[in-house]
Every structure is written in structure tokens, then in C-alpha cells.
Design an enzyme around this catalytic site. Structure first.
Site, mmCIF file in Angstrom:
data_model
loop_
_atom_site.group_PDB
_atom_site.id
_atom_site.type_symbol
_atom_site.label_atom_id
_atom_site.label_comp_id
_atom_site.label_asym_id
_atom_site.label_seq_id
_atom_site.Cartn_x
_atom_site.Cartn_y
_atom_site.Cartn_z
ATOM 1 N N LEU A 373 0.857 -1.183 0.000
ATOM 2 C CA LEU A 373 0.000 0.000 0.000
ATOM 3 C C LEU A 373 0.899 1.241 0.000
ATOM 4 O O LEU A 373 2.108 1.145 0.215
ATOM 5 C CB LEU A 373 -0.902 -0.012 1.224
ATOM 6 C CG LEU A 373 -1.947 -1.134 1.263
ATOM 7 C CD1 LEU A 373 -2.685 -1.133 2.594
ATOM 8 C CD2 LEU A 373 -2.919 -1.011 0.111
ATOM 9 N N ASP A 439 -7.166 -15.391 13.048
ATOM 10 C CA ASP A 439 -6.103 -14.471 13.471
ATOM 11 C C ASP A 439 -6.378 -13.042 13.007
ATOM 12 O O ASP A 439 -5.585 -12.454 12.264
ATOM 13 C CB ASP A 439 -4.771 -14.966 12.914
ATOM 14 C CG ASP A 439 -3.589 -14.154 13.425
ATOM 15 O OD1 ASP A 439 -3.615 -13.758 14.590
ATOM 16 O OD2 ASP A 439 -2.644 -13.914 12.641
ATOM 17 N N GLU A 444 -7.060 -2.156 9.752
ATOM 18 C CA GLU A 444 -6.598 -0.807 9.427
ATOM 19 C C GLU A 444 -7.568 -0.100 8.487
ATOM 20 O O GLU A 444 -8.306 -0.739 7.735
ATOM 21 C CB GLU A 444 -5.213 -0.861 8.761
ATOM 22 C CG GLU A 444 -4.115 -1.381 9.664
ATOM 23 C CD GLU A 444 -2.747 -1.300 9.011
ATOM 24 O OE1 GLU A 444 -2.537 -0.369 8.208
ATOM 25 O OE2 GLU A 444 -1.903 -2.152 9.294
#
Length: 566
Positions: A373, A439, A444
Site C-alpha cells: 500500500l 487471526d 486498518e
């Protein structure tokens, strides 16, 4: 006095001799590397000097390569997260290996022998990496094409404003892709692609065009040709630098390409048939490279488009990792196994030791490459603790596991008390359950868009661990809150219909990857079974609370209401 002067002269002489010796020692490896790189261009020279005796070192290993400042962009996640192919490559004849390795390096993996994987008869290995994405467009008669032609997959986005795009790029301004980089970063050009200030936005490298296309509602648009081109880049671009990623529990590598793009490399740790051992806790499970690849394709089929592009790649551990790394800690962990295979283990919390080394055959290893990203310096991201985070403890349970009314508390807490964040958590929950991923401790979002934006689905390597078990506790957010977007509910119903079928769509989509087949059939069948369980949970919620209370209508627009017939 004379003796003192002679002593000083002696000391100075010894110092000069020592400096000369050090300079000679420093120059010899450079000359050796230059000679070896020149000789490697010869078609008669194999890519790996294997086989050698178990105690022998590979040529050029005695000296550490020159240091230069690493270009380390953002971590793939702000929070500490968390051999050869699994089938046929292990069984490939060692006599063919050296020539195959040489061809793969010199032709950017254009030639790959076709092999069938055990247990997956009828699936043939596909052609070279160079055409893995370009020569296999979605055929018009395919289920995948029919799915993407459905009205649910053509719903337009709201009109984008400057506040809705991650970057506001003025196409009249010449942009240097290196402008945002660390100015101390130095790279040997060697005739590689070098961006200049004369580039227009249409001629940016694909990774930069991907970054520019990110907006408030999606990482990439549904039919963006840049994504396919970027997937191809992940497989074919020459790797110029490798470094270990800081943080995390298992080894991950940051790879930099000749076009200055970067990707996160997760090497293969398990074969495709292996399931997570029953005595493993979820937080000590292996991170699987094929899970990262499959997660990207599943996210796209669900029309979330919240996973950065991921592609599988066969990497030459000698030429594409060891010889280009400037990470001394990584470089020191390379060794030759008793079977004359190149191995390394790096540094991390779990499974980074000689006993858990990653070994090639002889120096080829599979892995997933996930596109980076944008740099955090350019596009800040906010890390949120998942309300349904597990305890990550051998005995303790999380609050949501013991409190049936836990969701009511979550609904009253920002940012879940308004907007679509809670509904996005439900999307992520369904996504994780279909993969069997336990998990998901943090998530974000892009800081620029505040709370009115999507959740980025990062770090999916612990999915697809058990096809024989459905971990129903992953669905706790959905069963406790009984909320879902109407668009998500309709797509799930569509994917359960016989003419589409999630497993068939996934199999078709995954065939486009150069390491196909990515998942064995039991994992594909498990997704169909889990999809039915998700729909059953939603059906129970609707029966208990009513359709309008459970299903949030997100299909309304300024022009009216979208109506879809399933």
C-alpha cells in the site's frame, strides 16, 4: 629521542600496512562478484552450483556484499501480526533442475515445465510466468464472467470528490515516482527502468497507478486493467533488493523491483495437502503463502476489493534473494542442507531456526507477493483493535466468548455507534469464516477518510488451515449482532446458487495464478459448506428479529433504489 622517533615511524608503518590489507580484502569480493556476474551471463553457466558437498560453501559466500541504505517503506501492518512447490516440483528430476533454474532466471520465468499435482488430476501446470495473467482473460462462457456481469457486480459508486480519493493527482504536473522516497536510497541502475520527471500519469508504473486509484469505497475498481498488469509485474519484474520485514511472528521479506515497486513476500512453509496440526493454537499456526493468494481472489469474488493484489511466484533463492539482499542478518542465515539444497531461516519470533529452515529444490521456492500500500508518509493508516479479538492465551477467554450481550456494548462505542463500521466488521467476519482465519486481532483504515470508509483486509496467511473443520466461533460477531449489508446478503445468496457456486468460481479464478492450483478440492468444498452456514445464521437472525432489523439497505442511491432478481 631517536628511539622514540623510530618507534613512531614503526607504529605509522604498521598502521599503513593494516589499512592496505583491509583495502585489498574489501576490493577482492567486489572483483569476485563482478567476475561471477559476468560469467553468469554465459548460457553454459548454471544458476546454481549445486550439487556440492554438505560442508562446502557456495562460491561468493565468504564475503558480505557492499552495503547501501535500504529503502524500507511502511510495514505491511502497524501491529506485530500475527519448499519448492508442495506437490510436483518436489518430484521433479534433479537432473533437469540446473537448466530449468537458468532458463527461469534469464527469461524472467517464461519457461516452466508442466506438471500435474498429486490428487488434482486433470489440472495441468500452466505456461510461463510472462503470460500467466495476460493470456488467460476471463472467458465469456465462464461462471466468473457471468458473475461479474450480474447487476450486483455493476453497481456504480457515488460520485467521487477530492475528499473521496486518497491522492489528488494533477495530470498536468510531471510526477517523479521517486520523489516520495527516502533521499538517501541509492540503487545500481544497470540499465533498469528509471522513472524521470518527464512521465505523465498514464505512463506511471502499475504500482503507482494502483495507489492513485484508491478511494473511500475501494482499493481498486472492479474491472481496472491496471490490477491485472500489476499482478503480472509481481511475477515478472526483476527483484533488485530484499530485506526482512520488522515485527510479526514469522519470516516475511520486503522485495523491491526494478520499477521501484515493493511487495511483501511470504515463503511457502506447508504443502497444500497439509492441515494445521490439531494441537496447534491459532496464534502459533503457520502463515501460508497460498492462503494469501486465495484470500485476494475470494475478496474479489465477494466484491469487497479490500485485499491488496497478491500473486504467487517461484523465486530463485540464490539470485533473487541471497545475491541481492543488503540485510546482513538475513544473508548470514543461508546454508546448504545435507541434501544439497539452498536454505535460509532469517530472524523472527516463531519458526526462524535451522530446524524450521526454508529450503528449495535446489534453490527454487514458492511464495506469495502482496503489493504494498502507499507509504505511510504519504497516506497514513489508522490501526484499530478488533472488538472480537481473541485472547491469544492458552487458557484465558476473551470477553465476547463469555458475554452473549457483548455486541450491545460494541454498538454503543465509537466508531461502531454510527456509519458503516459495524457492518464492515460483519463483512470481514464472513470473509474470515469462509477462509477459516482466526487471526484477526487488528484491522486498518486510511486516516484521510475518517470513519466513513472500508476496512483493509490485510494479513490473511493463517486462513485455509483446516478444510475438515469449521470454526463457528469466527461467526460470533454475526450471530451476536445480527446485522449485515443488503448487498453482502444478496451476493452470498447468489454465490450459493448452482449456476455460480463459490467453489467453482474460486477454482476458476485461482487458475489464473502462475502457481495454480492454489487450493486442493477439500478447501474449495469447505467454502461451499461454510457459505451455507453463514446463510443459516442470517436466516435465524431474520426469523428472530425481522428482515428490516437485520438487513441494512445499502443499495439506495440518489436516483432511487436498485432492485436485483436472484
Amino acid at each position: 629521542m631517536i628511539l622514540f622517533r623510530r618507534f613512531r615511524v614503526l607504529i605509522l608503518t604498521v598502521f599503513l600496512v593494516a589499512c592496505s590489507v583491509h583495502i585489498v580484502i574489501d576490493l577482492l569480493p567486489r572483483l569476485e562478484r563482478r567476475n561471477s556476474s559476468t560469467s553468469s551471463r554465459s548460457p553454459q553457466t548454471p544458476a546454481c552450483s549445486c550439487p556440492r558437498g554438505p560442508g562446502e560453501e557456495a562460491p561468493g559466500w565468504a564475503a558480505w556484499p557492499n552495503k547501501h541504505t535500504l529503502r524500507l517503506l511502511q510495514d505491511f501492518s502497524n501491529e506485530p501480526g500475527s519448499n519448492l512447490t508442495s506437490h510436483s516440483r518436489e518430484k521433479a528430476s534433479t537432473a533437469e533442475a540446473p537448466s530449468r533454474v537458468d532458463n527461469q532466471h534469464q527469461n524472467h520465468h517464461q519457461q516452466q515445465d508442466q506438471r500435474a499435482r498429486p490428487g488434482l488430476e486433470g489440472h495441468e501446470r500452466r505456461g510461463g510466468h510472462e503470460t500467466a495473467f495476460s493470456r488467460r482473460p476471463t472467458p465469456k462462457g465462464s461462471r466468473l464472467h457471468a458473475l461479474f456481469e450480474h447487476p450486483l457486480y455493476k453497481r456504480p459508486l457515488p460520485t467521487l470528490t477530492e475528499e473521496d480519493t486518497l491522492f489528488n493527482v494533477n495530470t498536468d504536473i510531471r510526477f517523479d515516482p521517486k520523489a516520495a522516497e527516502n533521499q538517501e536510497w541509492s540503487v545500481e541502475k544497470d540499465g533498469d527502468y528509471a522513472p524521470t520527471g518527464d512521465l505523465s500519469s498514464d505512463s506511471y508504473p502499475n504500482w503507482l497507478r494502483f495507489h492513485i486509484g484508491i478511494n473511500r469505497y475501494e482499493l481498486y475498481s472492479r474491472h481496472n486493467p491496471v490490477i491485472d498488469a500489476m499482478l503480472k509485474d509481481l511475477v515478472t519484474q526483476r527483484i533488485t533488493s530484499v530485506a526482512m520485514k520488522s515485527g510479526g511472528t514469522q519470516l516475511k521479506l520486503i522485495m523491491t523491483f526494478q520499477n521501484y515497486g515493493q511487495a511483501l513476500f511470504k515463503p511457502m512453509k506447508q504443502t497444500r495437502e497439509q492441515e494445521t496440526p490439531p494441537d496447534f493454537f491459532y496464534f502459533s499456526d503457520f502463515e501460508r503463502h497460498n492462503a494469501e493468494i486465495a484470500a485476494y481472489h475470494l475478496d474479489r469474488i465477494l466484491d469487497f476489493r479490500r485485499v491488496p493484489p497478491v500473486a504467487g511466484r517461484l523465486v530463485n533463492m540464490t539470485k533473487e534473494i541471497r545475491d541481492v539482499t543488503r540485510d546482513k542478518k538475513l544473508w548470514k542465515t543461508f546454508f546448504i542442507s545435507p541434501a544439497n539444497n539452498i536454505c535460509f531461516y532469517g530472524e523472527c519470533s516463531y519458526y526462524c531456526s535451522t530446524e524450521h529452515a526454508l529450503c528449495g529444490k535446489p534453490d527454487q521456492i514458492e511464495g506469495s507477493l502482496a503489493a504494498f500500500l502507499p507509504d505511510l508518509a504519504l497516506a497514513k493508516r489508522k490501526t484499530w483493535r478488533n472488538p472480537w479479538r481473541r485472547s491469544y492465551h492458552k487458557r484465558k477467554k476473551a470477553e465476547w466468548e463469555v458475554d452473549p450481550d457483548y455486541c450491545e456494548e460494541v454498538k454503543q462505542s465509537p466508531p461502531y455507534d454510527s456509519g458503516t463500521r459495524l457492518l464492515d466488521i460483519m463483512d470481514m467476519t464472513i470473509f474470515d469464516f469462509l477462509m477459516g482465519n482466526m487471526d484477526r486481532h487488528h484491522y486498518e483504515t486510511f486516516e484521510k477518510f475518517g470513519n466513513e470508509t472500508f476496512i483493509i483486509h490485510l494479513d490473511n496467511g493463517r486462513g485455509f488451515g483446516k478444510h475438515s473443520h469449521d470454526e463457528v466461533s469466527i461467526l460470533a460477531p454475526l450471530s451476536q449482532c445480527c446485522r449485515v449489508k443488503k448487498s453482502t446478503h444478496l451476493r452470498l445468496q447468489l454465490l450459493a446458487k448452482e449456476e455460480y457456486t463459490l467453489s467453482a468460481l474460486m477454482e476458476e479464478s485461482l487458475q489464473r495464478d502462475s502457481l495454480a492450483p492454489i487450493l486442493i478440492h477439500p478447501h474449495l468444498e469447505a467454502m461451499d459448506r461454510r457459505l451455507r452456514l453463514v446463510l443459516q445464521v442470517l436466516a435465524d437472525c431474520i426469523e428472530k428479529e425481522g428482515y428490516s432489523s437485520v438487513v441494512e439497505d445499502d443499495l439506495a442511491s440518489e436516483g432511487g433504489l436498485f432492485v436485483f432478481a436472484l
